[in-house]
Design a protein around this motif. Structure first.
Motif, PDB file in Angstrom:
ATOM      1  N   CYS A 140       8.334   7.139  -8.243  1.00 53.46           N
ATOM      2  CA  CYS A 140       8.481   6.818  -6.822  1.00 53.46           C
ATOM      3  C   CYS A 140       7.397   5.848  -6.366  1.00 53.46           C
ATOM      4  CB  CYS A 140       8.425   8.109  -6.012  1.00 53.46           C
ATOM      5  SG  CYS A 140       8.917   7.919  -4.294  1.00 53.46           S
ATOM      6  N   VAL A 141       6.168   6.077  -6.803  1.00 54.21           N
ATOM      7  CA  VAL A 141       5.063   5.174  -6.465  1.00 54.21           C
ATOM      8  C   VAL A 141       5.338   3.782  -7.029  1.00 54.21           C
ATOM      9  CG1 VAL A 141       2.635   4.661  -6.919  1.00 54.21           C
ATOM     10  CG2 VAL A 141       3.329   6.984  -6.238  1.00 54.21           C
ATOM     11  N   ARG A 142       5.762   3.742  -8.282  1.00 51.51           N
ATOM     12  CA  ARG A 142       6.028   2.456  -8.935  1.00 51.51           C
ATOM     13  C   ARG A 142       7.115   1.679  -8.183  1.00 51.51           C
ATOM     14  NH1 ARG A 142       7.085   4.466 -13.515  1.00 51.51           N
ATOM     15  NH2 ARG A 142       4.983   4.506 -14.383  1.00 51.51           N
ATOM     16  N   LEU A 143       8.150   2.404  -7.753  1.00 53.57           N
ATOM     17  CA  LEU A 143       9.227   1.762  -6.993  1.00 53.57           C
ATOM     18  C   LEU A 143       8.702   1.146  -5.704  1.00 53.57           C
ATOM     19  CD1 LEU A 143      12.194   1.193  -6.175  1.00 53.57           C
ATOM     20  CD2 LEU A 143      12.251   3.511  -5.218  1.00 53.57           C
ATOM     21  N   GLN A 203       8.726  -5.091  -6.127  1.00 57.40           N
ATOM     22  CA  GLN A 203       9.545  -5.948  -5.282  1.00 57.40           C
ATOM     23  C   GLN A 203      10.937  -5.360  -5.050  1.00 57.40           C
ATOM     24  OE1 GLN A 203       8.726  -9.044  -3.604  1.00 57.40           O
ATOM     25  NE2 GLN A 203       6.835  -7.920  -3.942  1.00 57.40           N
ATOM     26  N   ASP A 204      11.314  -4.348  -5.822  1.00 57.80           N
ATOM     27  CA  ASP A 204      12.595  -3.683  -5.578  1.00 57.80           C
ATOM     28  C   ASP A 204      12.600  -2.971  -4.227  1.00 57.80           C
ATOM     29  OD1 ASP A 204      13.734  -4.496  -7.955  1.00 57.80           O
ATOM     30  OD2 ASP A 204      13.105  -2.710  -9.053  1.00 57.80           O
ATOM     31  N   ALA A 205      11.398  -2.701  -3.691  1.00 53.50           N
ATOM     32  CA  ALA A 205      11.288  -2.039  -2.389  1.00 53.50           C
ATOM     33  C   ALA A 205      10.791  -3.005  -1.319  1.00 53.50           C
ATOM     34  CB  ALA A 205      10.346  -0.838  -2.491  1.00 53.50           C
ATOM     35  N   LYS A 206      11.059  -4.292  -1.492  1.00 52.95           N
ATOM     36  CA  LYS A 206      10.507  -5.290  -0.569  1.00 52.95           C
ATOM     37  C   LYS A 206      11.038  -5.147   0.856  1.00 52.95           C
ATOM     38  CE  LYS A 206      13.821  -8.915  -1.889  1.00 52.95           C
ATOM     39  NZ  LYS A 206      13.941 -10.271  -2.494  1.00 52.95           N
ATOM     40  N   GLY A 207      12.122  -4.409   1.033  1.00 53.03           N
ATOM     41  CA  GLY A 207      12.657  -4.185   2.376  1.00 53.03           C
ATOM     42  C   GLY A 207      12.228  -2.871   2.990  1.00 53.03           C
ATOM     43  N   VAL A 250       0.854  -1.182   0.000  1.00 51.35           N
ATOM     44  CA  VAL A 250       0.000   0.000   0.000  1.00 51.35           C
ATOM     45  C   VAL A 250       0.892   1.236   0.000  1.00 51.35           C
ATOM     46  CG1 VAL A 250      -1.715   1.336   1.291  1.00 51.35           C
ATOM     47  CG2 VAL A 250      -1.832  -1.167   1.270  1.00 51.35           C
ATOM     48  N   VAL A 251       0.579   2.177  -0.872  1.00 52.11           N
ATOM     49  CA  VAL A 251       1.292   3.458  -0.896  1.00 52.11           C
ATOM     50  C   VAL A 251       0.273   4.580  -0.821  1.00 52.11           C
ATOM     51  CG1 VAL A 251       2.696   5.036  -2.295  1.00 52.11           C
ATOM     52  CG2 VAL A 251       3.315   2.619  -2.138  1.00 52.11           C
ATOM     53  N   GLY A 252       0.536   5.558   0.029  1.00 50.72           N
ATOM     54  CA  GLY A 252      -0.275   6.764   0.079  1.00 50.72           C
ATOM     55  C   GLY A 252       0.446   7.900  -0.609  1.00 50.72           C
ATOM     56  N   LEU A 253      -0.296   8.783  -1.257  1.00 51.20           N
ATOM     57  CA  LEU A 253       0.272   9.966  -1.903  1.00 51.20           C
ATOM     58  C   LEU A 253      -0.312  11.200  -1.233  1.00 51.20           C
ATOM     59  CD1 LEU A 253       1.883  11.423  -4.107  1.00 51.20           C
ATOM     60  CD2 LEU A 253      -0.095  11.150  -5.626  1.00 51.20           C
ATOM     61  N   SER A 265      10.170  11.518  -0.680  1.00 48.37           N
ATOM     62  CA  SER A 265       9.748  12.802  -1.263  1.00 48.37           C
ATOM     63  C   SER A 265      10.496  13.057  -2.562  1.00 48.37           C
ATOM     64  CB  SER A 265      10.022  13.954  -0.278  1.00 48.37           C
ATOM     65  OG  SER A 265       9.346  13.750   0.941  1.00 48.37           O
ATOM     66  N   PRO A 266       9.875  12.745  -3.711  1.00 51.55           N
ATOM     67  CA  PRO A 266      10.539  12.996  -4.998  1.00 51.55           C
ATOM     68  C   PRO A 266      10.407  14.459  -5.393  1.00 51.55           C
ATOM     69  CG  PRO A 266       8.381  12.017  -5.376  1.00 51.55           C
ATOM     70  CD  PRO A 266       8.577  12.066  -3.883  1.00 51.55           C
ATOM     71  N   ASP A 267      11.055  15.330  -4.617  1.00 51.18           N
ATOM     72  CA  ASP A 267      10.917  16.781  -4.796  1.00 51.18           C
ATOM     73  C   ASP A 267      12.222  17.458  -5.209  1.00 51.18           C
ATOM     74  OD1 ASP A 267      12.373  16.599  -2.475  1.00 51.18           O
ATOM     75  OD2 ASP A 267      10.952  17.705  -1.217  1.00 51.18           O
ATOM     76  N   GLY A 268      13.118  16.698  -5.804  1.00 49.98           N
ATOM     77  CA  GLY A 268      14.358  17.279  -6.268  1.00 49.98           C
ATOM     78  C   GLY A 268      15.309  17.667  -5.158  1.00 49.98           C
ATOM     79  N   GLY A 269      15.100  17.134  -3.975  1.00 52.99           N
ATOM     80  CA  GLY A 269      15.986  17.446  -2.856  1.00 52.99           C
ATOM     81  C   GLY A 269      15.554  18.638  -2.029  1.00 52.99           C
TER      82      GLY A 269
END
Length: 208
Positions: A183-186, A190-194, A105-108, A201-205
């Motif tokens: 970021c949501v897709r990641l 399974q690449d984010a399984k940990g 589950v991901v919240g935006l 925050s994908p806000d350019g830093g």
């Protein structure tokens, strides 16, 4: 590993529809903020739906209005904090019951970095509350392999014309179909399984 399409539980607006298309996802509308009395009925119906491996929760404010904290009256505070936070509570509750074992589950959430905070106190409060709810789901559902994370974006609250210092990456504040979708897709992969209970925050830093 979940292979079914991502399910988006989101506001029925252009921004969320564009993100849904980019993710090649399926869409189910959240209840309207103007009708909080419908939230419980919506949660019960949504939670009873088919189990899904990947769920994105995306409430979206298309016309946010800045306002200094000391000038906010009770109705405005309720509209900008109490009702949106209530919707997050119901939406995450529905997602926790609907997500399949080993799912994600991901919240935006719309929230600006601290440098851009003035005028957005209710929105900051909603974002902090949503993160706490996400972490509760990460803790309670982790025993069945479910991950829960939050993506924070300033899109809709700020423009690229910001006070100094400039964000490290010139792409600030980013785009829904690019940085946010990536970021949501990641986090749903399974690449984010940990990763669970985390805020990205994908806000350019800008939020460094």
């Amino acid at each position: 590993m979940p292979t079914d399409p991502i399910l988006v539980l989101g506001s029925d607006c252009d921004a969320v529809q564009r993100l849904t298309r980019r993710l090649e996802a399926e869409f189910e509308a959240l209840p309207e903020l103007a009708a909080p009395e419908t939230f419980e009925q919506w949660r019960a119906k949504t939670a009873a739906g088919e189990k899904r491996g990947r769920i994105l929760i995306a409430p979206w404010n298309e016309r946010p209005q800045r306002g200094e904290l000391m000038t906010l009256d009770s109705p405005e505070w309720r509209a900008r904090f109490e009702v949106p936070f209530l919707l997050w509570n119901f939406a995450l509750g529905a997602a926790a019951r609907r997500v399949a074992d080993d799912g994600a589950v991901v919240g935006l959430i719309q929230s600006a970095a601290a440098l851009d905070a003035p005028g957005w106190t209710p929105e900051f409060a909603v974002a902090d509350g949503a993160l706490s709810l996400v972490r509760s789901i990460a803790a309670s559902e982790g025993t069945r392999g479910v991950r829960a994370n939050l993506v924070s974006t300033p899109i809709g609250l700020v423009t690229s014309d910001v006070i100094l210092p400039r964000p490290p990456l010139a792409l600030f504040p980013g785009e829904l179909e690019e940085e946010v979708a990536g970021c949501v897709r990641l986090l749903l992969s399974q690449d984010a399984k940990g990763l669970t209970g985390r805020l990205l925050s994908p806000d350019g830093g800008r939020s460094l």
